[in-house]
Design a protein around this motif. Structure first.
Motif, PDB file in Angstrom:
ATOM      1  N   LEU A  55       0.831  -1.211   0.000  1.00 10.87           N
ATOM      2  CA  LEU A  55       0.000   0.000   0.000  1.00 10.87           C
ATOM      3  C   LEU A  55       0.865   1.260   0.000  1.00 10.87           C
ATOM      4  O   LEU A  55       0.520   2.257  -0.639  1.00 10.87           O
ATOM      5  N   ARG A  56       2.003   1.207   0.692  1.00 10.94           N
ATOM      6  CA  ARG A  56       2.942   2.335   0.656  1.00 10.94           C
ATOM      7  C   ARG A  56       3.560   2.468  -0.725  1.00 10.94           C
ATOM      8  O   ARG A  56       3.718   3.568  -1.250  1.00 10.94           O
ATOM      9  N   ASP A  63       3.867   6.516   6.379  1.00 11.88           N
ATOM     10  CA  ASP A  63       4.140   6.057   7.740  1.00 11.88           C
ATOM     11  C   ASP A  63       5.015   7.054   8.470  1.00 11.88           C
ATOM     12  O   ASP A  63       5.646   7.918   7.868  1.00 11.88           O
ATOM     13  N   ARG A  64       5.003   6.925   9.795  1.00  5.90           N
ATOM     14  CA  ARG A  64       5.906   7.708  10.635  1.00  5.90           C
ATOM     15  C   ARG A  64       6.320   6.826  11.801  1.00  5.90           C
ATOM     16  O   ARG A  64       5.551   5.995  12.271  1.00  5.90           O
ATOM     17  N   ARG A  65       7.537   7.007  12.225  1.00  6.91           N
ATOM     18  CA  ARG A  65       8.061   6.223  13.355  1.00  6.91           C
ATOM     19  C   ARG A  65       7.966   7.044  14.629  1.00  6.91           C
ATOM     20  O   ARG A  65       8.197   8.244  14.630  1.00  6.91           O
ATOM     21  N   VAL A  70       5.478   2.013  14.451  1.00  4.48           N
ATOM     22  CA  VAL A  70       5.306   2.612  13.127  1.00  4.48           C
ATOM     23  C   VAL A  70       3.812   2.850  12.957  1.00  4.48           C
ATOM     24  O   VAL A  70       3.004   1.932  13.098  1.00  4.48           O
ATOM     25  N   HIS A  71       3.469   4.096  12.691  1.00  7.31           N
ATOM     26  CA  HIS A  71       2.073   4.500  12.537  1.00  7.31           C
ATOM     27  C   HIS A  71       1.798   4.788  11.060  1.00  7.31           C
ATOM     28  O   HIS A  71       2.635   5.382  10.378  1.00  7.31           O
ATOM     29  N   TYR A  72       0.622   4.393  10.600  1.00  6.36           N
ATOM     30  CA  TYR A  72       0.234   4.584   9.200  1.00  6.36           C
ATOM     31  C   TYR A  72      -1.001   5.452   9.114  1.00  6.36           C
ATOM     32  O   TYR A  72      -1.880   5.387   9.964  1.00  6.36           O
ATOM     33  N   ARG A  73      -1.039   6.233   8.048  1.00  3.63           N
ATOM     34  CA  ARG A  73      -2.208   7.051   7.733  1.00  3.63           C
ATOM     35  C   ARG A  73      -2.311   7.159   6.222  1.00  3.63           C
ATOM     36  O   ARG A  73      -1.382   6.785   5.504  1.00  3.63           O
TER      37      ARG A  73
END
Length: 118
Positions: A55-56, A63-65, A70-73
């Motif tokens: 998906l990325r 994502d962000r660390r 690791v968080h996805y939006r």
């Protein structure tokens, strides 16, 4: 790089049950860490991570660390056609992700979830 600018690439990326649920869950929650996704979908971290990578790659997610998490939006540059498709799918098929959202709700509030994460 294959992106969601191609309708074929977009539909192929969303044609998998896990990836579609991930996208709709992230839409519902705004942002999620990998551990929340594994808990919500009751799937292994490697499987979720493989789907998130695809998906990325299609530029649907970013994502962000934050420490070990690791968080996805949704990707901020997501084209309007892809965003409209996801919004329509989300509004008409919320029942599709209700079991996953119910499992996620049982994790408790966000600070408690972070303690359980990863």
């Amino acid at each position: 790089m294959v992106t969601a600018d191609s309708p074929l690439a977009l539909f192929k990326a969303l044609a998998d049950d896990t990836r579609l649920q991930l996208m709709l869950l992230i839409m519902a929650e705004q942002e999620m860490c990998v551990c929340e996704m594994t808990h919500a979908l009751n799937q292994s971290q490697p499987k979720i991570s493989r789907h998130l990578a695809l998906l990325r790659q299609h530029e649907l997610l970013t994502d962000r660390r934050e420490g070990q998490w690791v968080h996805y939006r949704l990707a901020p540059g997501l084209n309007t056609g892809a965003l409209a498709l996801l919004e329509q799918t989300f509004s008409h098929y919320q029942h599709y992700i209700e079991p996953a959202r119910a499992r996620l709700a049982k994790m408790g509030n966000r600070p408690e979830r972070q303690q359980l994460c990863c």
